[in-house]
Design an enzyme around this catalytic site. Structure first.
Site, PDB file in Angstrom:
ATOM      1  N   TYR A 116       0.856  -1.190   0.000  1.00 26.72           N
ATOM      2  CA  TYR A 116       0.000   0.000   0.000  1.00 26.72           C
ATOM      3  C   TYR A 116       0.890   1.237   0.000  1.00 26.72           C
ATOM      4  CZ  TYR A 116      -3.381   3.472   1.723  1.00 26.72           C
ATOM      5  OH  TYR A 116      -4.176   4.579   1.873  1.00 26.72           O
ATOM      6  N   ASP A 171       9.408   2.419  -0.754  1.00 22.79           N
ATOM      7  CA  ASP A 171       8.432   3.061   0.125  1.00 22.79           C
ATOM      8  C   ASP A 171       8.802   2.667   1.554  1.00 22.79           C
ATOM      9  OD1 ASP A 171       6.311   3.797   1.722  1.00 22.79           O
ATOM     10  OD2 ASP A 171       4.761   3.027   0.385  1.00 22.79           O
ATOM     11  N   LYS A 186       5.930   9.041   8.677  1.00 22.67           N
ATOM     12  CA  LYS A 186       5.841   8.461  10.017  1.00 22.67           C
ATOM     13  C   LYS A 186       6.882   9.026  10.984  1.00 22.67           C
ATOM     14  CE  LYS A 186       2.629   5.438   8.626  1.00 22.67           C
ATOM     15  NZ  LYS A 186       1.223   5.543   9.012  1.00 22.67           N
TER      16      LYS A 186
END
Length: 427
Positions: free
Chosen positions: A143, A238, A266
């Site tokens: 994702y 990613d 994050k």
């Protein structure tokens, strides 16, 4: 009588879509009512009724040094007193960029953005602009945010809610997106044989955190690097989740494979909204204003996120801090495995630094999305609610990774393992 979370959720559904602002929070895949949190400190969070939980969600990864860390709180407070956003450059942006570059040598230039989704979107646009090609190759169960072209066979909330794609994404947008099984280099090689000279980028989670925690096989990442080198495609990692978690230097530091571009998020915000795209200078300089690929954002590099990220990364970079959190994670998983075996419950665990995954399966390994999909979802639901009742908070989805912080200590470990022993006995 309804507890406070039930009352708040009833009210929220009158005003927020589904009562939440991010789909996975709705507890749709596990049932029950979302727990509304009101404060956190260290490894613990407290709900609106005052019940405390050991937290393994940690805002889905950013809180690598725990909730409300004094250094982070002080940095945010000090910075906010001088203004929250200027729409103009600040020294904090360069300071954080310098720290990130020092930790991840593959990054020579950085562009700060506001989310991991934005970082991945920008990576795709930049790769297409730099190579002059249109196709993107991604992997099932990975994702990369709610980007139209990347919602094909995506992980995370899309899997949790059982959505195969998403209405609102035209077929024309996704026809340039190729997909392959994760950890299957032969399938990727076959696609390159057919489409190699049209592929702008291979976009991959080097440690998948969105079909639970599934690390890439080292030979898989090295195979991707070779195929990209041979074809002229960009290799994009990613590392929104794995950055500063799989190791201090991310998955690329752990596996020794260097991407052309890296999407981050994050941890570099320490709990505030942030993202970043970094990579080789010659590629990154294709972004405006030095290059023709346009990207901009009013709140990109805002002082609060920069200050929070700096405090977090400086703390995490101190000698042995990350290593101790990794060792704690290992002890947690060993303890869970021992208690599952004692109760006769088949359990596979994965660890990548301070990320981890729990899989209720008797399969010898879990390396692809198909393996994750075959795990016992009903048993996970019972485990989740049992641990929640016992004061341990895991993500409300079998497709989300777990996280540990430097604040997790012996008390948190004992509480978790004691609860797990009781819960496994009921499964």
């Amino acid at each position: 009588m309804a507890n406070r979370s039930e009352t708040l959720f009833t009210e929220a559904q009158e005003h927020l879509v589904g009562g939440v602002n991010s789909a996975v929070r709705a507890f749709r895949s596990v049932g029950g009512t979302p727990v509304f949190m009101r404060r956190g400190e260290g490894a613990w969070i407290e709900d609106e009724d005052g019940k405390q939980y050991v937290d393994y969600v940690l805002s889905y990864g950013p809180l690598a040094i725990g909730h409300a860390h004094p250094e982070v709180v002080e940095a945010i407070s000090r910075t906010a007193a001088n203004g929250t956003s200027f729409g103009a450059p600040t020294a904090l942006e360069t300071e954080l960029a310098t720290v990130v570059k020092g930790i991840m040598p593959s990054i020579e230039r950085i562009r700060m953005v506001n989310s991991g989704t934005e970082a991945c979107l920008s990576a795709v646009r930049l790769a297409r602009g730099y190579t002059g090609r249109d196709r993107i190759l991604k992997f099932r169960g990975n994702y990369h945010g709610h980007v139209d072209a990347l919602l094909v066979e995506a992980g995370s909330g899309v899997l949790t809610l059982g959505i195969p794609g998403s209405p609102g994404v035209p077929a024309a947008v996704t026809e340039m997106t190729l997909t392959a099984p994760y950890n299957d280099i032969e399938a990727v090689r076959t696609l390159f044989e057919t489409y190699g000279d049209t592929i702008a980028a291979v976009l991959v989670e080097p440690v998948s955190g969105n079909m639970n925690c599934v690390p890439a096989l080292p030979e898989f990442l090295q195979g991707l690097r070779t195929l990209c080198d041979d074809s002229g495609a960009m290799l994009v990692f990613d590392e929104v989740m794995s950055g500063f978690r799989a190791s201090l230097g991310g998955a690329q530091g752990r596996y020794g494979v260097t991407p052309d571009l890296t999407a981050l998020g994050k941890v570099i915000g320490g709990g505030l909204p942030v993202g970043a795209l970094g990579g080789r200078a010659e590629v990154m300089d294709y972004l405006a204003p030095t290059g023709p690929v346009y990207q901009a954002g009013t709140l990109s590099g805002n002082p609060l996120a920069m200050a929070s990220g700096l405090a977090t990364l400086r703390n995490l970079s101190r000698p042995d801090v990350h290593a101790q959190a990794e060792a704690w994670t290992t002890r947690l998983l060993e303890g869970l495995q021992a208690r599952a075996r004692a109760a006769g419950i088949p359990l596979v665990t994965h660890q990548a630094g301070t990320m981890f995954g729990l899989f209720f399966t008797d399969a010898p390994s879990v390396v692809r999305f198909e393996d994750v999909a075959e795990c016992d979802g009903e048993r996970f639901v019972r485990f989740f609610h049992g641990m929640l009742e016992a004061g341990v908070y895991f993500a409300p989805s079998a497709f989300e990774a777990g996280f540990v912080s430097t604040a997790h200590d012996e008390a948190a470990l004992s509480h978790t393992l004691d609860a797990a022993e009781r819960v496994f006995a009921t499964l």
